[in-house]
Design an enzyme around this catalytic site. Structure first.
Site, mmCIF file in Angstrom:
data_model
loop_
_atom_site.group_PDB
_atom_site.id
_atom_site.type_symbol
_atom_site.label_atom_id
_atom_site.label_comp_id
_atom_site.label_asym_id
_atom_site.label_seq_id
_atom_site.Cartn_x
_atom_site.Cartn_y
_atom_site.Cartn_z
ATOM 1 C CG HIS A 39 -1.760 -1.221 1.339
ATOM 2 N ND1 HIS A 39 -1.280 -2.445 1.736
ATOM 3 C CD2 HIS A 39 -3.084 -1.394 1.088
ATOM 4 C CE1 HIS A 39 -2.269 -3.327 1.724
ATOM 5 N NE2 HIS A 39 -3.376 -2.726 1.335
ATOM 6 C CG HIS A 274 -6.000 1.363 -0.465
ATOM 7 N ND1 HIS A 274 -5.906 1.763 0.842
ATOM 8 C CD2 HIS A 274 -6.197 0.014 -0.431
ATOM 9 C CE1 HIS A 274 -6.052 0.719 1.631
ATOM 10 N NE2 HIS A 274 -6.236 -0.358 0.884
ATOM 11 C CD GLU A 423 -19.465 -7.065 24.786
ATOM 12 O OE1 GLU A 423 -19.590 -6.305 23.789
ATOM 13 O OE2 GLU A 423 -20.387 -7.244 25.602
ATOM 14 C CG HIS A 485 -27.984 -14.448 26.759
ATOM 15 N ND1 HIS A 485 -28.713 -13.879 25.731
ATOM 16 C CD2 HIS A 485 -27.661 -13.439 27.603
ATOM 17 C CE1 HIS A 485 -28.821 -12.583 25.958
ATOM 18 N NE2 HIS A 485 -28.188 -12.283 27.078
HETATM 19 C C1 LIG Z 1 -11.178 -4.827 10.009
HETATM 20 C C2 LIG Z 1 -10.650 -4.639 8.619
HETATM 21 N N1 LIG Z 1 -11.523 -4.689 7.594
HETATM 22 C C3 LIG Z 1 -11.066 -4.559 6.321
HETATM 23 C C4 LIG Z 1 -9.738 -4.390 6.074
HETATM 24 C C5 LIG Z 1 -9.225 -4.318 4.643
HETATM 25 N N2 LIG Z 1 -8.778 -2.929 4.379
HETATM 26 C C6 LIG Z 1 -7.492 -2.589 4.413
HETATM 27 S S1 LIG Z 1 -7.270 -0.938 4.233
HETATM 28 C C7 LIG Z 1 -8.925 -0.689 4.057
HETATM 29 C C8 LIG Z 1 -9.524 0.675 3.930
HETATM 30 C C9 LIG Z 1 -8.654 1.649 3.317
HETATM 31 O O1 LIG Z 1 -9.075 2.953 3.556
HETATM 32 P P1 LIG Z 1 -8.323 3.843 4.597
HETATM 33 O O2 LIG Z 1 -8.455 3.259 5.935
HETATM 34 O O3 LIG Z 1 -8.831 5.218 4.436
HETATM 35 O O4 LIG Z 1 -6.806 3.746 4.196
HETATM 36 P P2 LIG Z 1 -6.105 4.481 2.978
HETATM 37 O O5 LIG Z 1 -6.973 4.318 1.783
HETATM 38 O O6 LIG Z 1 -5.981 5.901 3.376
HETATM 39 O O7 LIG Z 1 -4.790 3.796 2.829
HETATM 40 C C10 LIG Z 1 -9.616 -1.879 4.123
HETATM 41 C C11 LIG Z 1 -11.086 -2.000 3.977
HETATM 42 C C12 LIG Z 1 -8.875 -4.356 7.183
HETATM 43 N N3 LIG Z 1 -7.566 -4.212 7.055
HETATM 44 N N4 LIG Z 1 -9.365 -4.454 8.442
#
Ligand SMILES: Cc1ncc(C[n+]2csc(CCOP(=O)(O)OP(=O)(O)O)c2C)c(N)n1
Length: 699
Positions: A39, A274, A423, A485
């Site tokens: 990334h 990204h 939690e 539960h």
């Molecule tokens: C709990 C979780 N769900 C999904 C992902 C997969 N994932 C990695 S980065 C991302 C989103 C990217 O957007 P952002 O957080 O704004 O990061 P940027 O684009 O700025 O690098 C996702 C959905 C993850 N790492 N963790």
């Protein structure tokens, strides 16, 4: 499509700063490009704010990454780890450039997401979004709790900040609200969060999904919030950080309007920046647009390196200064100083487990949650580093330590934590407390709601964190609340987490032994699974194997009358052990000799030698398992000889085919294992497969 003209509208920082920032930026670009995986966007956009923090204020010593009073920095947006690795390299941690060139490759110290314990300077494993932010809350809690316990007038020996870098995804995840609410409520003024507010997630603009006023949301949680519009404006970001540090009563959120893929002519401000390498051509264009040498890649200008490496002397000075303060503290408060060293190392006092209770049948029937509560009282008094609580179920989970007070803004010395009905955040906060060191954190809820905290439990196991979970109401036996539960699949779910030790004790005495295992386990989490209903107390005179048997995971509680070969083995866990004992008596009346094996922990049992397991469960004796939970997983004990090519450790960062091969998923290994099973059957010998990828008898 943004153009380089759009790039040019963003103010450039002064020359040396710009050189340093671009060094970080292009190291990240080159790492991702070389791996052709990763990334680049977030590092490119966030390099300036990371630089503002690491260069201007972060207190750290690259030559001693574990120094207790360092500031903590967590990259919650773990996918942007190329930025973190670049920072660690240039500031002088033990992370040579060669490691950056092996980004995401087998065996490197630069895995695909930051992994605690693998890379010096990485404070937490991150990647599952939102978890790192909540870890930061846990670390900030640990800081104030240890400060309340150890600091004395004129002796501030615990005095550091916790910084977290988050992305949109971190703040979209619900855990950010849970953890943000806790931090605001607790007035954690030394928690400072930098937000890479780049308006882009994987599917495109945040306009698609994320339009609430984030600043107002965190302000409502009780946070101090600031905005910085210019992502490369180092001075303004540094000033915002300074403001945040001066705001001692509230945690801080600093939203910096960053630009994903900053500088890339075709990818800046788009989701394309990204999650994939920019591409050779786009890397070239970006370097040209920003006046950076196209080759060689991994270019670190000497001037920038020298500037970054001042961190070594600065960090050393800060540590030496702290050590001299600690010495002065130790002169005045010798006992306290020794105690500080002890808890930071997670050492236990010599006599911590002397004279633990031995319950008798006259004490029963007793719920194992009640027995656990008694242990928490006793151990909590002996071990002041124990700190924890419950997600609003303390009266049911029996997790309070009487007489220690609540952990609350007015009294950070209190050790009973009220996590609220949160939690997921509770689990991640416990992880942060453990990662900080100095505490033995524990948290409780009903077993059914462990599902809500599975993500942080998985990370606790991956990070080998000594966190203790207290899960009560452990089966359908909890009764009237009904199926919503009543846990069924949770036990096997927990057991299947590599590195997690699950203990489901059968009575009060097994509960004592289970707590001894939990506190004694220095690395890795333990889940104590406890009943709501009362259970008879097993008499230690009749069942003397309990204290030594429980740590082995499974042991013979009652044998066939002849002590010879049993006709059948009854394996039971927790409350069902009593059923097994009763069944054994009835079988005996009919001439069937049954052995009762109590198996509070399948995980611990699976770790014993083949020899021991064979002694407890002879290969040719039939087995009946009695457990009020999903039968999945038991087959590998009870079936005919089974070999499984599976995975009972966590995975590794490397290209997929390499990982599969290293974990034994090859046709060659299939043949090899098949032949081993066939040979074993031919010999009718007890199974003794040794390959680490072959999980005979594991879960
Ligand atoms: C709990 C979780 N769900 C999904 C992902 C997969 N994932 C990695 S980065 C991302 C989103 C990217 O957007 P952002 O957080 O704004 O990061 P940027 O684009 O700025 O690098 C996702 C959905 C993850 N790492 N963790």
């Amino acid at each position: 499509m943004p153009t380089s003209a759009a790039v040019a509208t963003i103010a450039a920082p002064p020359a040396l700063d710009e050189l340093c920032i671009n060094t970080l930026r292009f190291l990240a670009v080159d790492m991702v490009q070389k791996a052709n995986s990763g990334h680049p966007g977030l590092p490119m956009g966030s390099s300036a704010m990371a630089y503002a923090l690491w260069d201007r204020s972060l207190k750290f010593n690259p030559r001693d990454p574990r120094w207790p009073d360092r500031d903590r920095f967590i990259l919650s947006a773990g996918h942007g780890c190329a930025l973190l690795y670049a920072l660690l390299h240039v500031t002088g941690f033990d992370l040579p450039l060669e490691e950056l060139k092996k980004f995401r490759q087998w065996g490197s110290r630069t895995p695909g997401h930051p992994e605690y314990g693998k890379t010096p300077g990485v404070e937490a494993t991150t990647g599952p979004l939102g978890q790192g932010l909540a870890n930061g809350v846990g670390m900030a809690i640990a800081e104030v709790a240890l400060g309340a316990r150890f600091n004395r007038p004129n002796h501030q020996i615990v005095d550091h900040f916790t910084y977290v870098l988050v992305s949109d995804g971190d703040l979209e995840e619900g855990i950010s609200s849970e953890a943000g609410s806790v931090a605001g409520h607790q007035h954690l003024g030394k928690l400072i969060v930098l937000y890479a507010d780049n308006h882009i997630t994987i599917e495109g603009s945040t306009e698609l999904t994320f339009t609430e006023d984030r600043m107002a949301r965190f302000a409502a949680f009780g946070w101090h919030v600031q905005r910085v519009q210019q992502s490369n404006d180092v001075e303004t970001i540094a000033q915002a950080l300074e403001n945040a540090r001066n705001e001692t009563d509230r945690p801080s959120l600093i939203a910096v309007r960053t630009h994903i893929g900053f500088g890339s002519p075709h990818k800046q401000d788009t989701a394309a920046a990204h999650g994939e390498a920019l591409g050779v051509e786009e890397v070239r264009l970006t370097k040209e647009a920003m006046d950076w040498p196209v080759s060689p890649s991994f270019h670190v200008p000497e001037e920038a390196l020298q500037h970054f490496r001042r961190a070594i002397a600065r960090g050393n000075d800060a540590q030496v200064e702290w050590e001299s303060r600690f010495k002065a503290f130790a002169q005045e408060h010798a006992g306290l100083a020794a105690e500080f060293d002890r808890v930071i190392d997670r050492d236990l006092p010599n006599d911590w487990d002397m004279g633990l209770p031995a319950f008798t049948p006259a004490d029963g029937p007793m719920d194992t949650r009640v027995a656990s509560g008694k242990m928490i009282e006793i151990l909590g008094t002996r071990l002041p580093e124990m700190m924890g609580g419950s997600a609003d179920l303390a009266p049911s989970t029996h997790t309070n330590i009487d007489g220690t007070g609540n952990f609350e803004p007015e009294d950070w010395a209190g050790r009973n934590m009220h996590f609220g009905i949160r939690e997921n955040a509770m689990g991640a906060i416990l992880n942060g407390m453990a990662l900080h060191s100095g505490l033995i954190p524990y948290g409780g809820t009903f077993l059914i709601f462990s599902d809500y905290m599975r993500p942080p439990m998985r990370l606790a196991a991956m990070n080998a964190l000594p966190v203790i979970y207290i899960f009560t109401h452990d089966s359908i036996g909890m009764g009237e609340d009904g199926p919503t539960h009543q846990p069924v699949e949770q036990l096997i779910g927990l057991r299947s987490i590599p590195g997690m030790v699950v203990l489901r004790p059968a009575d009060a005495n097994e509960t004592v032994a289970a707590w001894r295992v939990a506190i004694g386990r220095m690395q890795g989490p333990v889940a104590l699974v406890l009943t709501r209903q009362g259970l008879p107390v097993l008499d230690l005179n009749s069942y003397p194997a309990i204290p030594t048997g429980v740590p082995l995971g499974g042991y013979i509680l009652a044998d066939s009358p002849t002590n010879g070969r049993p006709d059948i083995v009854l394996i039971a866990t927790g409350s069902e052990v009593h059923l097994a004992l009763e069944g054994r008596e009835r079988l005996a009346a009919g001439g069937v000799h049954a052995r009762v094996v109590s198996m509070p922990s399948t995980n611990l049992f699976a770790a014993q030698s083949d020899d021991y397991r064979e002694r407890i469960l002879p290969a040719d004796v039939p087995i009946l398992v009695i457990e009020a939970g999903s039968p999945v997983g038991w087959q590998s004990f009870v079936g005919p000889r089974i070999a499984v090519i599976g995975i009972d450790t966590f995975g590794s960062s490397a290209p997929g085919p390499v990982v599969m091969e290293h974990y034994g998923f090859t046709a060659e290994n299939v043949c090899r294992q098949a032949h081993r099973v066939l040979d074993l059957l031919k010999e009718k010998a007890p199974c003794a497969l040794e390959s680490p990828q072959t999980m005979e008898g594991s879960f």
